[in-house]
Design an enzyme around this catalytic site. Sequence first.
Site, PDB file in Angstrom:
ATOM      1  N   GLU A 116       0.823  -1.219   0.000  1.00 31.98           N
ATOM      2  CA  GLU A 116       0.000   0.000   0.000  1.00 31.98           C
ATOM      3  C   GLU A 116       0.860   1.274   0.000  1.00 31.98           C
ATOM      4  OE1 GLU A 116      -2.856  -0.691  -0.702  1.00 31.98           O
ATOM      5  OE2 GLU A 116      -3.567  -2.457   0.376  1.00 31.98           O
ATOM      6  N   HIS A 139      -2.632   2.333   8.194  1.00 29.47           N
ATOM      7  CA  HIS A 139      -3.728   1.494   7.701  1.00 29.47           C
ATOM      8  C   HIS A 139      -3.822   0.262   8.586  1.00 29.47           C
ATOM      9  CE1 HIS A 139      -6.196  -1.018   5.140  1.00 29.47           C
ATOM     10  NE2 HIS A 139      -5.220  -1.907   5.010  1.00 29.47           N
ATOM     11  N   HIS A 141      -7.098  -2.887  10.111  1.00 26.02           N
ATOM     12  CA  HIS A 141      -8.395  -3.523   9.847  1.00 26.02           C
ATOM     13  C   HIS A 141      -9.256  -3.566  11.117  1.00 26.02           C
ATOM     14  CE1 HIS A 141      -6.049  -5.995   6.538  1.00 26.02           C
ATOM     15  NE2 HIS A 141      -6.179  -4.725   6.224  1.00 26.02           N
ATOM     16  N   GLU A 169     -16.656  12.004  22.592  1.00 27.64           N
ATOM     17  CA  GLU A 169     -15.280  12.173  22.115  1.00 27.64           C
ATOM     18  C   GLU A 169     -15.167  12.273  20.584  1.00 27.64           C
ATOM     19  OE1 GLU A 169     -12.938   8.863  23.308  1.00 27.64           O
ATOM     20  OE2 GLU A 169     -11.069   9.969  23.201  1.00 27.64           O
ATOM     21  N   HIS A 210     -12.828  -3.599   4.116  1.00 26.68           N
ATOM     22  CA  HIS A 210     -11.383  -3.819   4.221  1.00 26.68           C
ATOM     23  C   HIS A 210     -10.786  -3.168   5.468  1.00 26.68           C
ATOM     24  CE1 HIS A 210      -7.229  -3.972   2.087  1.00 26.68           C
ATOM     25  NE2 HIS A 210      -7.072  -3.752   3.370  1.00 26.68           N
TER      26      HIS A 210
HETATM   27  O1  2HA Z   1      -0.505  -4.808   4.326  1.00 25.22           O
HETATM   28  O2  2HA Z   1      -3.495  -4.655   4.888  1.00 25.22           O
HETATM   29  O3  2HA Z   1      -4.232  -3.743   2.517  1.00 25.22           O
HETATM   30  C1  2HA Z   1      -1.545  -5.681   4.099  1.00 25.22           C
HETATM   31  C2  2HA Z   1      -2.809  -4.962   3.932  1.00 25.22           C
HETATM   32  C3  2HA Z   1      -3.173  -4.619   2.570  1.00 25.22           C
HETATM   33 ZN    ZN Z   2      -5.408  -3.903   4.485  1.00 25.46          ZN
END
Ligand code: 2HA
Ligand code: ZN
Length: 272
Positions: A116, A139, A141, A169, A210
């Site tokens: 990414e 990033h 999840h 908050e 995602h």
């Molecule tokens: O790095 O999360 O979106 C692995 C991920 C790809």
């Molecule tokens: Zn990811």
Amino acid sequence: MTKFADSKYVKALCDITFRSYDHGWDERNGGNVSLRLTAAELAEFDDLTEVKRTYDLGFDASELAGQYFLVTGSGRYFRNVIKRPELDSGLVKITVDGSQAELYWGFEDGAKPTSEFPTHLMSHIARLKVDPNQRVVMHCHPTNFIALSFTQALDERKLSRLLWQMQAESLVVFPEGVGIIPYMTPGTNEIGAKTAAKMADYRVVMWPHHGIFAVGADLDETFGLIETVEKAALIYSQIMAQGGQIKQRITDDQLKELAQAFDVEANPKFLA
Ligand code: 2HA
Ligand code: ZN
């Protein structure tokens, strides 16, 4: 000899990647993070003299020429960075023509920057124009936030208001709300460009089904932002788990009072 491996930057990266993993947001190789550093900040380290490898970026990053990024590796596990940062993260410098990244430290067993990385660099470019103090893109999840992308309309106004209403908050921490891109294939320049376009207006962008992209001044602040968004999403999940009957809520007038009390400007498109 002052070694980059012992720096506060690597320590902070180890801390944040492990904490994110520990929250359950980085199964396997899920998640990636980048921290922008300047030549001046790196001048004290004696072990950054030699380019060990170069990577083609696949897009024009010349706006970031000469900037350094401490970034996690493609395919590497957040769970492991704390044990072996010199393998699972690397310090790269963007070349003058913006076509490549030069490796100065890390990725010792041959890794390369996260898949990414285009989204990270394009987001850094976008946020530098808004606030040059911002230097982190993260990033991961977060489970409840991802779940919202199935049960809620992919509508920035509706989703932002929902997250604001879940706890006092939220509005204080992300008064601009959250941006949303359509579902797209990860790891591409296209998703990078879409995300970066949203980053002109938001510090948080949902990748439906995602995860999340978030930006901030440092690793701690960026992680705190993600924690706050995910906590709001978790409260919503718990409300639904408790039967979903909302008896009382934070009103729009109360949100406006909150904005005033904490001296933030709520996105006028979402709270008028
Ligand atoms: O790095 O999360 O979106 C692995 C991920 C790809
Ligand atoms: Zn990811």
